[in-house]
Design an enzyme around this catalytic site. Structure first.
Site, PDB file in Angstrom:
ATOM      1  N   GLY A  15       0.789  -1.225   0.000  1.00  0.00           N
ATOM      2  CA  GLY A  15       0.000   0.000   0.000  1.00  0.00           C
ATOM      3  C   GLY A  15       0.821   1.273   0.000  1.00  0.00           C
ATOM      4  CB  SER A  21       2.043   5.929   0.995  1.00  0.00           C
ATOM      5  OG  SER A  21       1.468   6.197  -0.253  1.00  0.00           O
ATOM      6  CD  GLN A  42      -5.911  -1.228  -6.429  1.00  0.00           C
ATOM      7  OE1 GLN A  42      -7.040  -1.659  -6.520  1.00  0.00           O
ATOM      8  NE2 GLN A  42      -5.676  -0.003  -6.021  1.00  0.00           N
ATOM      9  CG  ASP A  66      -6.925  -5.915  -6.520  1.00  0.00           C
ATOM     10  OD1 ASP A  66      -7.291  -6.009  -5.331  1.00  0.00           O
ATOM     11  OD2 ASP A  66      -7.654  -5.462  -7.421  1.00  0.00           O
ATOM     12  CB  VAL A  67      -5.387  -6.870  -0.881  1.00  0.00           C
ATOM     13  CG1 VAL A  67      -3.977  -6.417  -0.599  1.00  0.00           C
ATOM     14  CG2 VAL A  67      -6.387  -5.718  -0.849  1.00  0.00           C
ATOM     15  CB  ALA A  97     -14.694   3.344   1.323  1.00  0.00           C
ATOM     16  CE1 TYR A 157     -11.652   8.202   7.656  1.00  0.00           C
ATOM     17  CE2 TYR A 157     -12.305   6.077   8.509  1.00  0.00           C
ATOM     18  CZ  TYR A 157     -11.345   6.902   7.981  1.00  0.00           C
ATOM     19  OH  TYR A 157     -10.081   6.421   7.778  1.00  0.00           O
ATOM     20  CE  LYS A 164      -8.801   2.435   8.077  1.00  0.00           C
ATOM     21  NZ  LYS A 164      -7.723   1.686   7.405  1.00  0.00           N
ATOM     22  CB  THR A 195      -2.137   9.905   2.316  1.00  0.00           C
ATOM     23  OG1 THR A 195      -3.456   9.567   2.737  1.00  0.00           O
ATOM     24  CG2 THR A 195      -1.203   9.910   3.509  1.00  0.00           C
TER      25      THR A 195
END
Ligand code: NAP
Length: 261
Positions: A15, A21, A42, A66-67, A97, A157, A164, A195
């Site tokens: 990431g 970052s 990614q 890509d996770v 998101a 958020y 999270k 970021t």
């Protein structure tokens, strides 16, 4: 003076988009301490800039992953096995998101956006840990990045706060299961920082100034401070710490009220 010497250690950092970052803040500390690092990105879009970023550190590897794609994870860990044989550290600094889910009302979160946010931002820690487990050395350590909106409402958020919360709970379950193998798993809860990911949060600049006003230290924490905490948690200095969410937010989360301003 205690110096942290990680020569002979191996790390995977996931990431990193650019030098801002939070993954880079920790990854660069690992490199400076002498660890051999592989950075995963990614999509091909990031390959050239990531390679440029790591180029001062000779021998540093990069790999696409890509996770959300099992095949990518399989390829990544096969490469780690081939290059390093085993792994000491993982930095999981991945989250996403869809912007629409953070612009609207939480009650309007679609199932698709919920699944995307939770899959990329929380489930990926579980799947990465599972793929990594056979390669993890005794004393290995995993660190992920979280945010206070898991605990309290931070308007806008939205579903990322839920993701999270799932990430922090996953950190504890993984810490329990991997603990007997002397593998530690911890979360760093960072205050707001500029970021690329942060730019997608509506009203982010306002968040930064409000957080600084409220914080005990009357400022925002820095990426450098995230890097130092990451290095500490990954290293043997934190050998008795696992399953924790540790804040690096200049004392924002301890405050209940701000009577000034
Ligand atoms: P960042 O530089 O944008 O890093 C986020 C990374 O996640 C990017 O490299 C992004 O890649 C990657 N990513 C997204 N979806 C992915 C996928 N499916 N597979 C693999 N990688 C994927 O932003 P950051 O702020 O440093 O974020 C790192 C972590 O810190 C996140 O977990 C974030 O929630 C957390 N955090 C940030 C703050 C803050 O204020 N910045 C505060 C607390 C916690 P692409 O660029 O290709 O999308």
């Amino acid at each position: 003076m205690i110096g942290i010497d990680l020569s002979g250690k191996t790390a995977l950092v996931m990431g990193v988009t650019n030098s801002y970052s939070l993954g880079w803040a920790i990854g660069e500390k690992l490199l400076q301490a002498g660890a051999k690092c592989m950075f995963s990105y990614q999509g091909e879009r990031l390959q050239a800039s990531l390679e440029k970023l790591v180029s001062p550190y000779e021998g540093t590897l990069t790999e696409q992953c890509d996770v959300t794609q099992e095949a990518d994870l399989e390829r990544l860990f096969a490469r780690i096995k081939e290059e390093y044989g085993s792994l000491d550290y993982i930095v999981h600094a991945v989250a996403y998101a869809p912007r629409a889910s953070m612009e609207g009302r939480f009650v309007e979160t679609t199932q698709e956006d919920w699944n995307t946010a939770l899959s990329v931002s929380a489930y990926s820690l579980v799947s990465v840990s599972r793929h990594a487990e056979p390669l993890l050395n005794d004393g290995a350590s995993i660190v992920t990045l979280t945010y206070y909106a898991s605990q309290k409402v931070v308007p806008k958020y939205n579903v990322m706060g839920v993701a999270k919360a799932a990430l922090e709970a996953s950190t504890r379950y993984l810490a329990y299961e991997l603990g007997a193998k002397n593998v530690r798993v911890n979360a760093i809860s960072a205050g707001p920082m500029r970021t690329v990911a942060a730019k997608s949060i509506p009203g982010f600049s306002g968040m930064l100034s409000k957080a600084a006003e409220m914080a005990a230290m009357k400022r925002n924490a820095t990426a450098e401070e995230v890097g130092k905490l990451g290095l500490f948690l990954l290293s043997d200095l934190a050998s008795g710490i696992t399953g924790e969410t540790t804040y690096v937010d200049a004392g924002y989360n301890i405050m209940g009220m701000n009577l000034e301003g």
